[in-house]
Design a protein around this motif. Structure first.
Motif, PDB file in Angstrom:
ATOM      1  N   PRO A   1      32.507 -28.598 -10.212  1.00 26.76           N
ATOM      2  CA  PRO A   1      33.130 -28.044  -8.999  1.00 26.76           C
ATOM      3  C   PRO A   1      34.311 -28.900  -8.567  1.00 26.76           C
ATOM      4  CG  PRO A   1      30.744 -28.225  -8.758  1.00 26.76           C
ATOM      5  CD  PRO A   1      31.114 -29.001  -9.989  1.00 26.76           C
ATOM      6  N   LEU A   2      35.182 -28.307  -7.797  1.00 29.25           N
ATOM      7  CA  LEU A   2      36.368 -28.990  -7.291  1.00 29.25           C
ATOM      8  C   LEU A   2      36.344 -28.879  -5.760  1.00 29.25           C
ATOM      9  CD1 LEU A   2      39.015 -30.346  -8.290  1.00 29.25           C
ATOM     10  CD2 LEU A   2      40.087 -28.099  -8.226  1.00 29.25           C
ATOM     11  N   ARG A   3      36.326 -30.018  -5.097  1.00 26.34           N
ATOM     12  CA  ARG A   3      36.315 -30.040  -3.632  1.00 26.34           C
ATOM     13  C   ARG A   3      37.708 -30.444  -3.161  1.00 26.34           C
ATOM     14  NH1 ARG A   3      31.951 -30.796   0.149  1.00 26.34           N
ATOM     15  NH2 ARG A   3      32.719 -31.442   2.203  1.00 26.34           N
ATOM     16  N   ILE A   4      38.314 -29.604  -2.318  1.00 29.61           N
ATOM     17  CA  ILE A   4      39.689 -29.847  -1.899  1.00 29.61           C
ATOM     18  C   ILE A   4      39.823 -29.738  -0.382  1.00 29.61           C
ATOM     19  CG2 ILE A   4      40.585 -28.890  -4.057  1.00 29.61           C
ATOM     20  CD1 ILE A   4      41.520 -26.427  -2.422  1.00 29.61           C
ATOM     21  N   LEU A   5      40.834 -30.401   0.148  1.00 32.92           N
ATOM     22  CA  LEU A   5      41.270 -30.210   1.526  1.00 32.92           C
ATOM     23  C   LEU A   5      42.570 -29.432   1.462  1.00 32.92           C
ATOM     24  CD1 LEU A   5      41.078 -30.731   4.580  1.00 32.92           C
ATOM     25  CD2 LEU A   5      42.305 -32.893   4.202  1.00 32.92           C
ATOM     26  N   ASP A   6      42.530 -28.193   1.928  1.00 31.45           N
ATOM     27  CA  ASP A   6      43.690 -27.292   1.922  1.00 31.45           C
ATOM     28  C   ASP A   6      44.376 -27.411   3.277  1.00 31.45           C
ATOM     29  OD1 ASP A   6      45.527 -25.271   1.764  1.00 31.45           O
ATOM     30  OD2 ASP A   6      44.094 -23.665   1.421  1.00 31.45           O
ATOM     31  N   MET A   7      45.661 -27.793   3.262  1.00 29.05           N
ATOM     32  CA  MET A   7      46.402 -28.037   4.504  1.00 29.05           C
ATOM     33  C   MET A   7      47.644 -27.166   4.548  1.00 29.05           C
ATOM     34  SD  MET A   7      46.072 -32.202   4.398  1.00 29.05           S
ATOM     35  CE  MET A   7      46.294 -32.260   2.610  1.00 29.05           C
ATOM     36  N   GLU A   8      47.693 -26.276   5.525  1.00 25.63           N
ATOM     37  CA  GLU A   8      48.859 -25.434   5.743  1.00 25.63           C
ATOM     38  C   GLU A   8      49.589 -25.906   6.998  1.00 25.63           C
ATOM     39  OE1 GLU A   8      47.577 -21.427   6.121  1.00 25.63           O
ATOM     40  OE2 GLU A   8      46.925 -21.245   4.049  1.00 25.63           O
ATOM     41  N   ILE A   9      50.902 -26.037   6.905  1.00 25.98           N
ATOM     42  CA  ILE A   9      51.724 -26.375   8.059  1.00 25.98           C
ATOM     43  C   ILE A   9      52.682 -25.203   8.283  1.00 25.98           C
ATOM     44  CG2 ILE A   9      53.235 -28.059   9.138  1.00 25.98           C
ATOM     45  CD1 ILE A   9      50.535 -29.199   8.312  1.00 25.98           C
ATOM     46  N   TRP A  10      52.490 -24.503   9.378  1.00 25.84           N
ATOM     47  CA  TRP A  10      53.317 -23.347   9.706  1.00 25.84           C
ATOM     48  C   TRP A  10      54.531 -23.785  10.519  1.00 25.84           C
ATOM     49  CZ3 TRP A  10      51.803 -17.981   8.988  1.00 25.84           C
ATOM     50  CH2 TRP A  10      50.631 -17.842   8.235  1.00 25.84           C
ATOM     51  N   HIS A  11      55.595 -23.010  10.443  1.00 26.33           N
ATOM     52  CA  HIS A  11      56.803 -23.334  11.192  1.00 26.33           C
ATOM     53  C   HIS A  11      56.689 -22.886  12.642  1.00 26.33           C
ATOM     54  CE1 HIS A  11      59.346 -23.658   7.265  1.00 26.33           C
ATOM     55  NE2 HIS A  11      58.239 -24.359   7.223  1.00 26.33           N
TER      56      HIS A  11
END
Length: 294
Positions: A213-223
């Protein structure tokens, strides 16, 4: 600053009780799973608190009441977390009895999956082998949207995609996998931080394809605040471009995208574009000249 969450209507209070039912169509519960459903409400509450609270707000009276409905524990935990950004003291008042200070630290642990408070549990989604924890707006509404996702072996975090108006970053927390980035494939592992800023329309996809498995922190920065601005999402594998955001909700085949040269060269001539990309002459208001077939 002191915040008091009190059941019932109080003079001068912020009417969370009315807003709660308006936003969520529920008097006691809160939306579970994806934190996006909480964002409009949190944006509203954030703005209301900003009028009467704040550490540099000298017009603040020192104490502010939020009129709340009879909420369940998960909803209360969520409100306390949001209120704790604005005050050092947060209390619950019920039937005349005032609780101890419920202030919560502005912290979540990206590795902890069991010792969660009610607000964190409500924003956790588990479906079969898929596991996601959404951190926004537990960490405030802002312009960011964070989540932890565990990707089962053989699966991917999302489609191979790009954004026109979102900066996206991925931190690999555990495991290893493959990053598809434009026309390249790269092996990634724990500690790797992947950048995909808006502008170049870079296309990416994370795949757990190395037997774990792959554990990730997904981070989106909106304008702008998340989901409050328009964004074009390109999915090359599916040959689709999705239009999302306020007033948008459509898709079209990517092959329909054409060069803008024709538009510039015939800007002042009357014509109508066909679905196949061609055009036909048309007399249009404000354009004396009609484009002619050659």
């Amino acid at each position: 600053m002191k915040l008091v969450l009190e059941e019932g209507v109080q003079e001068g209070a912020i009417r969370v009780d009315l807003a709660w039912e308006l936003f969520f169509e529920s008097k006691t519960g809160m939306p579970e799973g994806h934190g996006g459903r909480l964002l409009p409400f949190t944006n509203w509450l954030w703005d209301e608190l900003g009028k009467k609270a704040g550490y540099l707000n000298r017009n603040s009276r020192g104490e502010l009441t939020l009129a709340i409905p009879a909420l369940g524990q998960e909803a209360l935990d969520f409100l306390v977390r949001v209120g704790s950004f604005w005050a050092d003291e947060v209390y619950l008042k019920k039937n005349g009895v005032v609780s101890e200070n419920l202030w919560r630290k502005p912290v979540v642990n990206v590795f902890e999956d069991k010792l969660l408070d009610g607000g964190e549990r409500a924003l956790t989604r588990k479906d079969g082998e898929t596991y996601q924890r959404f951190f926004m707006p537990l960490l405030g509404p802002g312009r960011a949207f964070f989540r932890v996702e565990v990707i089962d072996n053989g699966e991917s975090a999302a489609r191979y995609h790009s954004h026109s108006n979102v900066d996206e970053y991925y931190l690999i927390l555990e495991g290893s996998g493959t990053l598809r980035f434009n026309d390249k494939e790269v092996v990634v592992e724990g500690g790797d931080l992947i950048g995909k800023p808006a502008g170049p329309d870079d296309v990416s996809q994370l795949i757990a394809d190395r037997g774990e498995p792959l554990r990730i922190l997904d981070m989106e920065i909106w304008h702008d605040r998340p989901y409050s601005s328009k964004d074009l999402v390109f999915n090359p594998d599916f040959n689709e471009i999705i239009m999302r955001g306020p007033g948008w909700g459509a898709l079209f085949p990517a092959e329909a995208v054409m060069t803008s040269k024709d538009f510039r060269e015939h800007y002042d001539e009357g014509y109508r574009r066909n679905r196949d990309g061609g055009w036909v002459p048309s007399k249009l208001r404000g354009h004396k000249k009609i484009r002619e077939k050659k």
